[in-house]
Design an enzyme around this catalytic site. Structure first.
Site, mmCIF file in Angstrom:
data_model
loop_
_atom_site.group_PDB
_atom_site.id
_atom_site.type_symbol
_atom_site.label_atom_id
_atom_site.label_comp_id
_atom_site.label_asym_id
_atom_site.label_seq_id
_atom_site.Cartn_x
_atom_site.Cartn_y
_atom_site.Cartn_z
ATOM 1 N N LEU A 68 2.921 -7.497 1.882
ATOM 2 C CA LEU A 68 2.509 -6.717 0.721
ATOM 3 C C LEU A 68 1.441 -5.730 1.192
ATOM 4 O O LEU A 68 0.611 -6.067 2.039
ATOM 5 C CB LEU A 68 1.911 -7.611 -0.374
ATOM 6 C CG LEU A 68 2.849 -8.524 -1.164
ATOM 7 C CD1 LEU A 68 2.031 -9.342 -2.171
ATOM 8 C CD2 LEU A 68 3.936 -7.746 -1.878
ATOM 9 N N ASP A 69 1.445 -4.548 0.628
ATOM 10 C CA ASP A 69 0.390 -3.593 0.951
ATOM 11 C C ASP A 69 -0.971 -4.193 0.611
ATOM 12 O O ASP A 69 -1.095 -5.030 -0.288
ATOM 13 C CB ASP A 69 0.569 -2.303 0.146
ATOM 14 C CG ASP A 69 1.790 -1.509 0.564
ATOM 15 O OD1 ASP A 69 2.342 -1.801 1.643
ATOM 16 O OD2 ASP A 69 2.198 -0.615 -0.194
ATOM 17 N N ARG A 70 -1.982 -3.716 1.296
ATOM 18 C CA ARG A 70 -3.343 -4.204 1.060
ATOM 19 C C ARG A 70 -3.714 -4.151 -0.419
ATOM 20 O O ARG A 70 -4.312 -5.095 -0.967
ATOM 21 C CB ARG A 70 -4.332 -3.364 1.861
ATOM 22 C CG ARG A 70 -5.794 -3.766 1.674
ATOM 23 C CD ARG A 70 -6.724 -2.773 2.320
ATOM 24 N NE ARG A 70 -6.616 -1.465 1.653
ATOM 25 C CZ ARG A 70 -7.223 -0.364 2.069
ATOM 26 N NH1 ARG A 70 -7.942 -0.383 3.185
ATOM 27 N NH2 ARG A 70 -7.093 0.772 1.420
ATOM 28 N N THR A 72 -1.770 -4.011 -3.080
ATOM 29 C CA THR A 72 -0.821 -4.627 -3.999
ATOM 30 C C THR A 72 -1.161 -6.098 -4.165
ATOM 31 O O THR A 72 -1.369 -6.807 -3.183
ATOM 32 C CB THR A 72 0.618 -4.483 -3.472
ATOM 33 O OG1 THR A 72 0.930 -3.101 -3.298
ATOM 34 C CG2 THR A 72 1.620 -5.090 -4.442
ATOM 35 N N ARG A 170 6.099 2.952 -4.107
ATOM 36 C CA ARG A 170 5.102 4.000 -4.290
ATOM 37 C C ARG A 170 5.696 5.387 -4.062
ATOM 38 O O ARG A 170 5.459 6.318 -4.844
ATOM 39 C CB ARG A 170 3.919 3.741 -3.357
ATOM 40 C CG ARG A 170 3.216 2.428 -3.660
ATOM 41 C CD ARG A 170 2.288 1.978 -2.550
ATOM 42 N NE ARG A 170 1.163 2.889 -2.378
ATOM 43 C CZ ARG A 170 0.199 2.693 -1.481
ATOM 44 N NH1 ARG A 170 0.235 1.643 -0.679
ATOM 45 N NH2 ARG A 170 -0.795 3.567 -1.383
#
Length: 237
Positions: A68-70, A72, A170
């Site tokens: 997961l993105d930082r 998110t 995104r």
């Protein structure tokens, strides 16, 4: 679905982690926004620093089966040992894990549901750069969306990434003209506000062949609740 006999240890509580599911093969945690999963070039604290507190008696710490993105928040799957991690990696690689995200976007789509079918590629040849762009020559990328609510200049979406490209949700939302709020890279408003309004809401994994898929849900994070409350629910047609 909740684990029957677990409570966050002190290290977990200090960084805002909560355990959503546990069995012999995997853990699912609710990753807080702002915590990177893996170490990056700039250093700083990461989830990796805290994995030993999630061993629950096993000799080795668990490892993330996906990313997961930082910024998110939400459901993140950890494999508890090497064989479990390999099985989970295969499920994600084969597209057998159903993933649903909640997002608050600027404006929003006209239709209440639809698909975004736009190939994606890296913006730069620099291997350290994760920024992406739409590109006809890029990797096929498909996102399904459904509007859950609408507010003033705002929409609450459920996003289902059929493919799993870097920054897919995104970039897809931004390319459609309704960027995710708080997205400092791809153009969402409110960059100085509470942060990226993207949350990994549910995961459904067919981990055991003779059982129903395991479905795990993470509650909406605090930094998104005001926006979600401002959106009027859109009933299913």
């Amino acid at each position: 679905m909740s684990p029957p006999d677990t409570a966050p240890s002190r290290p977990q509580a200090e960084i805002g982690l909560s355990l959503l599911y546990r069995d012999a093969l995997m853990l699912v945690i609710d990753k807080p926004a702002g915590l990177p999963v893996h170490p990056g070039p700039k250093g700083g604290p990461t989830l990796t620093d805290h994995l030993d507190s999630l061993r629950f008696g096993l000799p080795r710490r668990p490892e993330a089966a996906h990313r997961l993105d930082r910024d998110t928040s939400g459901c993140l799957v950890l494999g508890r040992h090497a064989k479990a991690l390999a099985r989970l990696n295969r499920l994600f690689a084969d597209g057998k894990v159903d993933k649903r995200y909640w997002a608050l976007v600027e404006g929003g789509p006209v239709e209440d549901e639809g698909r975004i079918d736009l190939p994606l590629a890296r913006r730069s040849d620099d291997p350290r750069s994760w920024w992406m762009k739409t590109d006809p020559a890029g990797a096929p990328s498909l996102t399904l969306y459904r509007v859950l609510g609408r507010g003033q200049d705002l929409a609450w979406l459920e996003l289902n990434p059929v493919t799993g490209r870097t920054h897919q949700l995104r970039v897809h939302c931004a390319a459609m003209g309704w960027p995710i709020r708080g997205d400092a890279i791809y153009g969402g408003a409110g960059r100085d506000g509470p942060g990226l309004q993207l949350h990994a809401r549910t995961l459904s994994l067919p981990l055991y062949p003779k059982r129903e898929a395991i479905t795990v849900e993470a509650s909406a994070p605090k930094h998104m609740r005001e926006g979600l409350t401002a959106c009027e629910w859109v009933p299913d047609s």
